[in-house]
Structure formats: C-alpha cells, structure tokens
Enzyme design. Structure first.
Site, PDB file in Angstrom:
ATOM      1  N   ASP A 534      -4.738  -0.958  -4.249  1.00  0.00           N
ATOM      2  CA  ASP A 534      -3.809  -0.069  -4.940  1.00  0.00           C
ATOM      3  C   ASP A 534      -2.585  -0.895  -5.352  1.00  0.00           C
ATOM      4  OD1 ASP A 534      -2.583   2.310  -5.847  1.00  0.00           O
ATOM      5  OD2 ASP A 534      -1.537   2.531  -3.941  1.00  0.00           O
ATOM      6  N   THR A 536       0.998   0.679  -6.248  1.00  0.00           N
ATOM      7  CA  THR A 536       2.254   1.236  -5.754  1.00  0.00           C
ATOM      8  C   THR A 536       2.219   1.383  -4.240  1.00  0.00           C
ATOM      9  OG1 THR A 536       2.493   2.461  -7.816  1.00  0.00           O
ATOM     10  CG2 THR A 536       3.844   3.160  -5.951  1.00  0.00           C
ATOM     11  N   GLU A 613      10.796  10.941  -7.016  1.00  0.00           N
ATOM     12  CA  GLU A 613      11.698  12.077  -7.186  1.00  0.00           C
ATOM     13  C   GLU A 613      13.098  11.756  -6.694  1.00  0.00           C
ATOM     14  OE1 GLU A 613      10.278  15.801  -5.619  1.00  0.00           O
ATOM     15  OE2 GLU A 613       9.850  16.398  -7.676  1.00  0.00           O
ATOM     16  N   LEU A 848     -10.100  -8.256 -17.205  1.00  0.00           N
ATOM     17  CA  LEU A 848     -10.550  -7.024 -17.847  1.00  0.00           C
ATOM     18  C   LEU A 848      -9.630  -5.886 -17.422  1.00  0.00           C
ATOM     19  CD1 LEU A 848     -12.718  -5.440 -19.487  1.00  0.00           C
ATOM     20  CD2 LEU A 848     -13.904  -5.079 -17.317  1.00  0.00           C
ATOM     21  N   ASP A 907      -2.169   2.545   0.527  1.00  0.00           N
ATOM     22  CA  ASP A 907      -1.155   3.095   1.432  1.00  0.00           C
ATOM     23  C   ASP A 907      -0.999   4.600   1.328  1.00  0.00           C
ATOM     24  OD1 ASP A 907       1.997   3.214  -0.221  1.00  0.00           O
ATOM     25  OD2 ASP A 907       0.042   3.032  -1.157  1.00  0.00           O
ATOM     26  N   ASP A 911      -5.734   6.915  -1.719  1.00  0.00           N
ATOM     27  CA  ASP A 911      -6.542   5.717  -1.477  1.00  0.00           C
ATOM     28  C   ASP A 911      -7.582   5.919  -0.381  1.00  0.00           C
ATOM     29  OD1 ASP A 911      -4.962   4.247  -3.333  1.00  0.00           O
ATOM     30  OD2 ASP A 911      -3.424   4.016  -1.794  1.00  0.00           O
ATOM     31  N   VAL A1203      -8.504 -36.694   3.894  1.00  0.00           N
ATOM     32  CA  VAL A1203      -9.919 -36.313   3.852  1.00  0.00           C
ATOM     33  C   VAL A1203     -10.436 -36.281   2.417  1.00  0.00           C
ATOM     34  CG1 VAL A1203     -11.545 -34.485   4.462  1.00  0.00           C
ATOM     35  CG2 VAL A1203      -9.625 -34.991   5.946  1.00  0.00           C
TER      36      VAL A1203
END
Length: 1302
Positions: A534, A536, A613, A848, A907, A911, A1203
């Site tokens: 997600d 936000t 809000e 995409l 969150d 979701d 390495v």
C-alpha cells in the site's frame, strides 16, 4: 477528420449536459429540459407553448418528479433512448471531465441521454397530459405508484430480522452475554486436542506403528518403543496447549465477572456482564467498556450525545461521536425508561463493524431509523461523558467484536509443503523396502528351511508374508523422524521470540516492537519474490499537512498567520473571487465529521476519523476559518472573527465506493446548500454546465499538485431549493429506515441530490515518506524482489511517490494504461505484450501503471492471463485508484500463477484482504488503526523494518529451518537403514540390531539438541553483512538450500554413511574375539558399537555443516555425545533394581574394555565423514558460492570487496553478480537510518518503450533525457503531439541510439 472529431465531441458534451440536467437535485426530467431549452431556439418556442399549459400541469409535474425520485432510490435511473451523438455541439459546451470525454458517471454511465428538440418537447407535453389523465382525483392507486418502502420501513423482501421488546418479555430466547475465547473446555480438551494432533499425517503414521507393535510376536522392537516417544511428544504439545488455554480462560473469567448496572423492575441492580441478555437496559459510566452491543437511548450530554474510543475494535484512538435518537434523548430518569414501550427491529447479528440497520417503533409514535451512529459496540470505551443509558441488542458471542474474532486463514510455508511431499516419497520407499525385505525373507526361508533345521523355520509365522511385512514395516518406520514436527514447532516459536525482541525493529516514538503473530511462516520470509505494498501509511507517514489550495483558478499557500496570506487579503479586499473563496473556506470548515476539543490553554484539538479530515480542518484554520463547536444539530465556525452557525440537515458519508462526502446544511442566510468534497473524477462528472468556470485551471493545478506528490481533493457546492430538498428528504428518510439493502438505497438517494454542482477549487495535502523508505526499496530491489504498489490515490501522485522512493528510476520508461472499455484494454495489453515478447532483452526496464477502471477489465476472464504475463515482464507495477477487492485479486493472481512467495504489506482496513491472500502478510501499526496488524502474520511499526525482517531474519530462518529438516532426515536414515543392512546379514530375519529403548530415545534424547542449535543459532553471515549486501538474499529466495535435489542428496549421503557405519564395525567384529582373554559377546554388543559410532558421526556431521559456533552449539554437539556415554554407564546397571533392560546388564564394561571399540571410535567416524570433508573442500575451493566467499572474508576480518576480484569457475554469471553486489553494497541503513547512497554511472543496455518503438540505449543518459523520460507517459499507446516532438528531438541528440521497429 477535424470535423468528425468536433462532431463526436459535441455529441459527448450534449450527452453530458443532458445528464446533468436530468439529475439536478431531484428535479426529474422537468428542470433538465428547462436548462436545455435555453440553448435551443426551437425548444424555447416549444417552451412558450407549454407556458399556457403550465398552471394545469404543475401539480402533475411535481407528482411525476416525486415518483422519479422514489423509484430511482430503489432501482436506479431508468433507461433513456439513445441519440445524443448525432446532434450538433452547443456553443457553450465544455470539455468532458472524464477521460472518455463522455462525462458519463459511474452510476448513470449506462444511461445515454439526448437533447430535447421541438418534437421531443411536444411529445413531452403530450405525455404530461396523459399523465394528468391517469392521476386525476379519484383514480385508484396502482401498485407501481406505491412508495418503494412501506410505512413500516421494510421492503417486502426484508426476510428475517431480530425483534426486541422494550421493557417486556422477548419473543425468543437469546444467548447470554458470556464470552469464551478459549479453544478447549474440561470436557472437550481430549477429543479436540487429539483431533488437532492427528490431522498431521506423521502422527497418524506413528500411531499406526504403535498399534501394530501391540500384536504379539510381530514387533521386533518391543511394544512401547514407538508409543512412549509418541506419548512424550503429544504430552509436550498438550502441556503447551493447556498453558495457553488456561491464560485464555483466566482472561475470559476476568471479563465475564465485570460488574454493570441493570434496570430491573424500576431499580438499578449491579450484575455481572455474563448475566446480561438482549433487551436489558443498562447504565454505563465514564471510562467504562461497553459490555455488549447497545443502542444508545440517552446520555448525560445535551441531545443524547456521547464520545467513545474504539481502539480495541479498529486501533483508532480518535474519539468518535454517537448520538441518541431525538425520541429517546429525553429519557433521563428511571421512571422515563420504565415507561418506554414498543420494540426494536434490526438485522440479525453479523460481522460488519461499521454497519447497522434497525428501526425503533415506540408505541403511538412514528418509526425512527437506527444506524451506526446509535450503536455502542462491545470493546469500545465511553469517554468524556458521565454516563449513558443503552439497551442490549447483541450479546455474548453474537456481538460484532466476537463475530470478528475469527482466526486468520491457515497458511503453510513452501518448506512445509515440500517436506510433506518428501515424507510421502519416503513412505513409498519404506513400503517398497518392506515388500522387498518380506519377499527376500520368504525366499531365504524356503532355501534354508531344510538345511538349517535348527533355526525352526517351519512355523506359520516364519513362512507368512503378511507377518513378515508387518515386522519390517515396524522395523523401518523410523526412517521418518518422529520428533521432527515438535522440533519445528519449538524452534519456530523461539525464532518468533527473536523477531519480537529485535531492538533494531523497535520503534521508540510509538513504543511499538515488531511482532510475529504466527511462527509457521518464519522461513517463508526468506523466500519472498514479490512484495505488494500500500502507499498511504505504508510508504508514507500518513501524517497529513495542508500545503496548498486552488480556488477559482488561483493557487494559495498558508502563511504563518492568516493576515499574511494572499487568500485572506483577497477576502478583505473584496477581490472578484472573494465570494468563491469564502464559500470554499466555509466548506472546508463545515463539511466533515471532526470533533473539536478545546484544551485548558485555549488550544483547539481536532479528533478525526482520518488524518485527511483533520488536515483539511486545520487548513481552514490557517486561513482564519476556525471550526470550534459541534452538536448533532449544528456546527459553528469563527470566520475571520464572525460567528456563523450552520444547521446540519443531512450527512452523506464517505465510502470507498462513493469516493466523496457531502453535507447538506442550512446557512445563516437561511439557504439550503450541499457541500461536497471528493476525488476529482467523481466531482467533475457531477458538475453543472454553469458550474465549470474554473474547470480547466483547477484541472491543471490538480496535475501540478499530484506531480509534487500531494494528495488532492476537489470541492464543490450546490444550492438547493426548499421544495426540492423537501421531496428528496422524504426519499432519503424512507431509504434510511429500510433494513434490506439500506446502503445501496441510501447511495441511490444520495446520487439524486449530488448533482449540478458548482466547482470551487481543490486542496493539496502532503503525506511525507517514512524514514528510510528509499533506501529500503533500493535494497529490496537489489535483493531480486519485485515491488508492486497498490493504492487508491491518483495516478500522478502514485507515480511521483514512485520516483521519490526510488521504485521508479529516471532511466525507466513508464507505460500507463488508462482505458474505458474492455476492447481498448485488450488491444493495448496485446500490443505491449507482443512488443516485449518479440524483444530479445531479458530484463525489461519498464514500469507499468494502471488505474482501477482498466484493471477491472484487465482482470476479466479472457484478459487475465495476458495482463498477468505483461505485468510479470515489467520491473515495477503500480495500480492506482484500486478498491480493496482489486488489491486482493492482483495478489491472488500473482500468487497462483507464479508459485513464487508473495508478501503483502499495508496499514489500513482496506489492506486486510490482500494481506490474507498473500503467502505472507505484514501489517504496519499505523495511524489508520490496527486492522491490518491484527489480520497479518507479522507486524512492524515502519516500512524500513521490512528490510531487516526479510534480509536478516528471513534469510537466517530459511537457512536454519532447511538445515534442521535435512539434518533430521539424515540422522534418522543413518541409524535406521542400518537395520536393512543387518537384515541382509541376518538372513532377512527382522531381528533388531539395537536395544529397543535406545531406538526410541535416539530422536527424543541423544540427537535432539543439535537440530535445536541449528534452528536457533545458525547463520552464514552477520546481520550487518546481510543488510550491506542484499544480493546475499537470493540464496534463500531461490531455494538453494532446500529443494528436491538437495533433499535427496542428503538422503543418499545418509545411505552412504550408514554403509560405512555398519560394515566397518562388522569387519572389525568378524572374528567375534575382541578381548585379549579370548571371550566373545552377542549381537547386542555389535549393535551398541554401531550405535555409538552413529551418535558420534551424526554429531560431528552437525559440526561440519555449522557455520556459526556459539557456546550453546558446542554444548548441543559435544553434550549429545557425552549424554550417550552417560546413558550407557547408568542404563547398564538398571537391572535387576528395575525389572527391565536385563540384556543391557554390564554393557558398559564390555563396551569400554575392548581396544577394538576405541580403535573404531577414531576410524569409523573419520572414514565416514572423510568424503564429506573432501567434497566440502573442493566445493569451497573450486565451486565457491558468493555467500561462502563473503563469509570467509568475514572470518578473516578483511575487506569483503576483495572477494569481487577473485575469479571462480562455478558460475558463468559470477562476475555480473559480483558487480551487482558491489553496487548493492552501497545500500545500507545504519542505526539512525541515515547514510548516503553513492553510485557510479555505467553504460547499460536498457530497453526503452517509446511511441511503439524499442530503443536500445547505448550511452549514458543526459540530464535532459532523464527529465524527458520522467515526464513521459503512455496513455494507451498514444502521446500528445508535443510529447512526440520532444521525443523526436531527444532521440536525434543521441547518434549511438539504435531503434528497433517492432
């Protein structure tokens, strides 16, 4: 072409205007036609003819309009004939707001409209005359004319409902208020526990063996050698379950025994929560939890208001307002409550936390609708209110809290699934060995029954193939480790504790540690291939701050004080847009559900359901419009020092489907207005033709805001005539008391009034990225993980966030799919997929981007596979404007099609669906509450902790569990296949070589500790190295340590070891004289010799494969060997004190007194493991992997970057991998999560998708080209002429660019 395009555009505009007119605040067809007459001379002439009829048809029009309102609220708008596309465009038509240009709304998109011409107007007049005839006084009302809801507030198909009598006996017996979250009771524990345990095939298998061992003279290992270990393992599991369930019972009793006041026969009695039932009237005090789901009757606050906190339900700590119905708000005395008569009718108990439909029917009063605003849910707590009276509607297990307390879907790790498959294969091998051994016994017996008569081979049992099969089945059963399951459970449980107590994943600001809510998927964290995130609150902080606004085509920003802002100066200076500005700020400060709270120091605090809000109200405050008072009936604001009161008439709440919120108020000027705020796509399609004065300027500002990564909302207003509102209010009220389909009916009613809006402007809110997000995403991408972003935000905002968090690079091209039909979606997906498929490039460096509408078509049956293939070819996928269910569908599509391990992280409540669909669900304990965290498998406080959770804990746990399982099978095969070799030696007699109790204790005691040490402390690199070099994650991601090939290599290795462990001691014991005095012993001494060498060998093997040595690892390995010798010393002297183990008497003296034992103690383990040591040396020298090379440099304490210069022949792509590792080494999050990321520009072959061509970039991008590609957008394969021109100019500046025309 130009003419045709203009003609088509005009048709679309006509359709839009016709639609806007039709949907104007419930005016029905009449007002829409009046608006259209103004632009059409023939229509005006027809309108003049209609004026003479107007007095006679006015009442009929009103009745027709009323019917349209009522029927549309139930069934939606009726279909209208098509034909608007053939009409000429109007002079004052504006561009369509939606992408299609048709301006068709979601709700009315299927209803084509046409502009009324003269003939249509005449037809309308005739239809009105006919309508007057049908509706003249005295006509019998038809059934079709009846209201869509009855006076009772129900539809005919309401179905079952709950009826609760007030202050009277209930019509049926409801459940009590006792709750239980425990899994077991005293009676149900044994059957439920056994059922749970024997759902595992391994336990069923060992139970079968234990039963077979009870058959007399069948079991060569005794009757209890399997039963006792099985009982021990089940006992450990039972004790664990009992302890956990006792905790649940104690918690349940504490809750059930809480006290509450209940109204009984006119007096208040204190009772336990568990004694409450449906219909009881109770009193709840401040800071007290609600014991059941209640309907609020009244409270200590004016007008029946109260404030509740729902943190236990959804994690939100913001106060929420609840209000009693006016009919019950005055019930403040006990006598008033006693006189309450009637009933409550509501829906049956359900899991919907935010929905409630009911009706209060007081005796002698009209019915009143009950909604979620009157519900006090169990689990919530009363705040800032002295007391409330409520009536119980749902109790006990039927409360919404308890009905939502369901366990998450059962998830099994990939390693578990593979292990079960291999166990089945081993079982088939076991059956084959039994059959072969039984047949060999049969043949051997036939051959030797006559010659070896002294063996007594003539009895039935010896010659019976069935008895022989059972004997060998019992003899070989331990090929499958009996202790594997309980070992895995305990190790995973402790691994989960390590995750919980990792201080590096502790968020100090919110006091939130990481939490493993399940331990079954620990190793799955190390195999993640796709991450679905997600935006936000997951990538961003979800802490909103008001930044800008666009009003009447002008952009304003907030200053330190209102007086300094240009916006306030325009108001005070009476700028030409001052009226629009004032209306804009009034909307911001009034249209919301925020609750104000004034602190003692005068500071105003706002409690909001969402950060958006709160930010909007605070934004209005910055401009001098301060919201400070809310009651159920009105709100008050301080507008630049002037007090204004707005009467709240109706609230049309925001939903994910509506994507908007509206408030109908009566202004101080006694006007009725509708304030509406929402997504631009939703607002623009509801604008009136005369309300689009700032349409283009606002749209341009919206794009600018989104390009800056800001969240945007559009604001619009509408003036409503009182008579229109009165009729609509009746429709809305009837929809609000319907029990069936109330939500859809309310939405339909809202669609009637939310039209003909006048655009005021837009707001821009900043949601900043969380700390460490860009570095984390860069590290995860270097680890080979594909990251998809699924968000409901605007497309431009999501793309900009993609750049900010480094998900999209400036060298990456973007394909944007914005289509409005299935055919267009199919065409563009097929085109892009064919281009990629025909390309020879292996890694398509393309992002995409697809919106929710196009995604709906792309996920349809016939396009799903093609869309999926296209997505899997792209490096990054971003889905915008998607619903929660679309998120889940995308995750499910990838999970099922790729068979790769998927991880979803979010969150919010939106979701939860995708978190549960993914193989691993991660919840972030964020501002939006704890819904996602509660539904997840693991929860973290910040997105940046995902890097450590996967790259460190995930990779470690995968390696640990893999070694634990492989080693468990190895040690079992090592010992128990020796029984097969002894069967070959003993004429397939089925005789055991070892003492029966040593067989049973092998897994449970003598070799139990090394697997635990591996499962808990094994690691091939330190955490710092794992974070610094994310490419090390690919070892676990690609299942290099545990797969079918590796599993059977280990089984073959164990078979080989068992050959050495049996035949070498047998060779030393051939003459049977192993003491200097010439004495001999029996087969059991040989068995104990072999058993000792097996213990030593498997423990040394554990040390050979261990990479990380701790003192606990030393204790596990060397302690296991010491434990066996201690057991021999003690067990050899058990008999005759205890009446068992008589054949083991004096075994310690026999074993430890022969030099052959000590000679073989050195020779056999060393010879057995010599091949392993040689193979390990060759592998680490010639075929060294990247992980092993990095580990060796760690041990040498040298620079790991050395390495990279060592050539190796094992991997043809090793140099490329090392180069990637060098680059990825620059991605490291330090303890304070701040460090610089440096990278060098390099020449890379990069597939570009541009204007239906594939360009192979052969030179380093210039800054101008990078900026060009950042702005580049594909819209269904089409570009604007300016974009094409810029693309052509940029392409000509690169002479080495090769263009491949597909």
């Amino acid at each position: 072409m130009a003419d045709s395009g203009k003609h088509a555009s005009g048709g679309h505009n006509v359709a839009r205007n016709a639609q806007n007119g039709r949907n104007g605040h419930g005016h029905g067809h009449s007002q829409g036609r009046q608006l259209q007459f103004l632009d059409n001379p023939p229509a005006r002439e027809a309108a003049f003819n209609v004026r003479s009829l107007w007095p006679s048809i006015q009442s009929g029009v009103r009745r027709l309009r009323s019917q349209v309102l009522r029927r549309t609220a139930t069934t939606g708008p009726a279909m209208a004939p098509s034909g608007g596309a053939d009409l000429p465009p109007s002079d004052n038509d504006h561009a369509a707001p939606s992408r299609s240009g048709a301006g068709i709304t979601e709700t009315d998109g299927s209803n084509p409209h046409r502009r009324l011409g003269e003939s249509s107007v005449v037809g309308s007049v005739q239809s009105l005359k006919n309508f007057l005839k049908r509706t003249r006084p005295g006509r019998k009302k038809r059934k079709d004319d009846e209201d869509f809801t009855s006076s009772a507030g129900y539809d005919a198909d309401d179905g079952e409902r709950r009826v609760i009598n007030l202050n009277g006996p209930q019509p049926t017996k409801y459940c009590n208020n006792r709750i239980t979250t425990a899994k077991y009771s005293f009676i149900s524990f044994l059957p439920a526990f056994l059922f749970e345990q024997f759902r595992r095939y391994s336990n069923c298998f060992f139970l079968l063996i234990a039963i077979l061992q009870q058959i007399p003279e069948v079991s060569p290992t005794g009757r209890y050698t399997t039963l006792v270990p099985l009982m021990f393992i089940l006992s450990v599991s039972a004790i664990k379950e009992i302890i956990e369930d006792i905790k649940r019972h104690r918690a349940d009793n504490e809750i059930n025994h809480r006290l509450i006041e209940r109204l009984d026969s006119g007096s208040w009695n204190t009772v336990r929560w568990s004694e409450l039932t449906v219909g009881d009237i109770i009193k709840v005090g401040i800071n007290t939890f609600f014991p059941a789901d209640l309907i609020l009757l009244s409270s200590s606050e004016p007008q029946g208001m109260c404030f509740i906190e729902t943190a236990n339900l959804d994690g939100e700590t913001n106060l929420k307002i609840r209000q009693a119905l006016p009919a019950t708000a005055e019930l403040l005395e006990t006598k008033d409550l006693q006189r309450l008569q009637g009933r409550i009718e509501c829906e049956l108990p359900n899991r919907h936390l935010y929905e409630f439909n009911g009706v209060l029917r007081e005796t002698g009063k009209p019915p009143a609708a009950l909604g979620n605003d009157q519900v006090l849910q169990r689990g919530a707590i009363l705040r800032n209110t002295a007391w409330v009276f409520g009536i119980v509607v749902y109790s006990g297990q039927e409360t919404k809290l308890m009905m939502n307390s369901t366990s998450a879907p059962l998830k099994r790790s990939t390693v578990d699934k593979l292990t079960n498959t291999q166990i089945l294969m081993l079982f088939m091998i076991l059956i084959s060995l039994c059959i072969v051994s039984g047949l060999c016994n049969l043949f051997w017996t036939r051959e030797h029954s006559e010659t070896d008569w002294y063996l007594g081979l003539t009895d039935f049992k010896t010659k019976s193939l069935g008895y022989n099969l059972l004997t060998f089945f019992i003899l070989y059963n331990n090929l499958i480790p009996i202790s594997l399951q309980v070992t895995l459970e305990l190790v995973r449980f402790l691994q989960a504790i390590f995750i919980n107590y990792d201080i590096e994943m502790y968020h100090e600001e919110s006091n939130t540690p990481a939490m493993a809510r399940t331990s079954n998927l620990n190793e799955e964290l190390g195999m993640v291939k796709y991450i679905f995130s997600d935006k936000t609150g997951t990538l961003t902080q979800n802490v909103m701050e008001f930044k800008k606004c666009s009003i009447a085509g002008y952009v304003y920003t907030a200053e330190r004080t209102p007086e300094e802002s240009q916006l306030v100066q325009n108001i005070l200076g009476r700028h030409e847009t001052s009226a629009v500005i004032e209306e804009f700020l009034e909307l911001l400060s009034v249209c919301h559900t925020v609750i104000p709270e004034r602190r003692e120091n005068g500071e105003m605090i706002y409690h909001a359901a969402s950060p958006d809000e709160r930010a909007l109200v605070e934004g209005a405050q910055k401009f001098g419009y301060i919201f400070d008072t809310r009651t159920p009936k009105y709100v008050e604001i301080n507008a630049l020092g002037v007090r204004k009161r707005y009467e709240v008439l109706n609230v049309l709440e925001f939903t994910s489907t509506r994507k908007r919120m509206s408030l109908i108020v009566r202004t101080p000027e006694n006007k009725i207005k509708l304030f509406c705020k929402g997504a631009d796509t939703v607002i623009y399609e509801r604008l009136a033709p005369q309300g689009q004065a700032f349409r283009e300027q606002t749209l341009r500002h919206l794009e600018e805001f989104a390009s800056d990564g800001l969240r945007t909302l559009c604001l619009a207003v509408s003036d409503i005539r009182p008579d229109v509102y009165q009729e609509w209010s009746q429709t809305f009220d009837k929809a609000s008391v319907a029990l069936q389909n109330r939500e859809s009916k309310l939405e339909d009613a809202a669609n009637l009034i939310e039209n003909n809006l006048r655009l005021l402007g837009a707001t821009a809110i900043e949601d900043r990225l969380q700390d460490g997000v860009p570095e984390t995403i860069a590290a995860l991408l270097d680890a080979g993980i594909y990251i998809w972003v699924l968000t409901g935000d605007k497309q431009e905002t999501a793309i900009n966030i993609g750049y900010s968090c480094r998900l999209i690079s400036h060298s990456m091209d973007i394909i944007i799919l914005n289509e409005e039909s299935l055919d267009a979606t199919r065409e563009v997906i097929h085109r892009h997929y064919d281009e990629f498929k025909s390309s020879s490039a292996k890694d398509v460096n393309v992002a995409l981007v697809i919106d929710g509408t196009t995604l709906k078509y792309a996920l349809s049956c016939d396009l799903r596979n093609d869309f999926q293939d296209l997505c899997l070819l792209c490096r990054v996928v971003i889905c915008c404007r998607v619903s929660p269910m679309q998120k889940a569908e995308v995750v499910e599509m990838v999970t099922q099609s790729t068979n790769a391990v998927t991880l979803a992280i979010g969150d919010g409540a939106n979701d939860v669906a995708m978190i549960q669909k993914a193989n691993v669900g991660i919840g972030i304990s964020g501002v939006e509450g704890l819904q996602a965290a509660c539904a997840s498998d693991y929860s973290i406080a910040q997105f940046r902790y995902l890097q450590r959770l996967l790259l460190v804990h995930g990779a470690w746990n995968y390696a640990r569990i893999s070694k634990l399982i492989l080693y468990s099978f190895y040690k079992n095969v090592c010992l128990y296949v020796i029984e097969l070799w002894f069967a070959v030696y003993s004429g397939w007699s089925g005789q055991i070589l070892f003492e029966r109790w040593t067989i049973g204790l092998y897994n449970v005691v003598f070799t139990a500790m090394p697997p635990f040490a591996m499962g808990l402390f094994e690691k091939f690199c330190t955490a710092e190295t794992m974070l610094r070099y994310p490419m090390l994650y690919k070892t676990s991601q690609n299942a290099k340590l545990f797969n079918v090939k590796v599993f059977w290599i280990w089984i073959f290795n164990a078979l080989l070891h068992s050959v050495f462990l049996f035949w070498l001691p047998l060779a030393a014991y051939t003459k049977e004289v192993i003491w200097s005095d010439g004495k001999t012993s029996d087969y059991l001494l040989m068995g104990n010799l072999v058993y000792t060498y097996v213990i030593v060998t498997v423990c040394l093997k554990a040390g050979l494969i261990t990479n990380s040595w701790t003192w606990l690892t030393h204790l596990a390995i060397w302690g296991s060997i010491v434990l066996w010798f201690s057991f021999v010393l003690i067990y050899s002297h058990v008999w005759p004190t205890f009446k068992f183990a008589s054949n083991f008497r004096g075994m310690d003296i026999q074993l430890l007194s022969t030099p052959v034992f000590y000679f073989c103690l050195l020779l056999v383990p060393i010879t057995t493991l010599l091949i392993d040591v040689i193979c390990k040396l060759i592998h680490n020298t010639v075929f060294k992997t990247l992980t092993e090379a990095v580990r060796e440099t760690e041990i040498r304490r040298s620079d790991i970057s050395e390495v990279m210069n060592e050539p190796r022949s094992s991997d043809s792509g090793f140099g490329y991998a090392l180069g990637k590792l060098i680059r990825s080494s620059q991605v490291l999050i330090s303890h304070d999560h701040r460090f610089a990321v440096h990278s060098e520009s390099s020449r890379v072959s990069n597939l570009r998708v541009e204007n239906l061509e594939l360009d192979l970039e052969l030179e380093t991008d210039t800054e101008q080209q990078q900026q060009h590609r950042q702005r580049q957008k594909w819209r269904g394969g089409q570009k604007s002429p300016d974009a094409v021109a810029r693309s052509a100019r940029n392409n000509t500046t690169s002479p080495t660019t090769a263009t491949l025309h597909m």
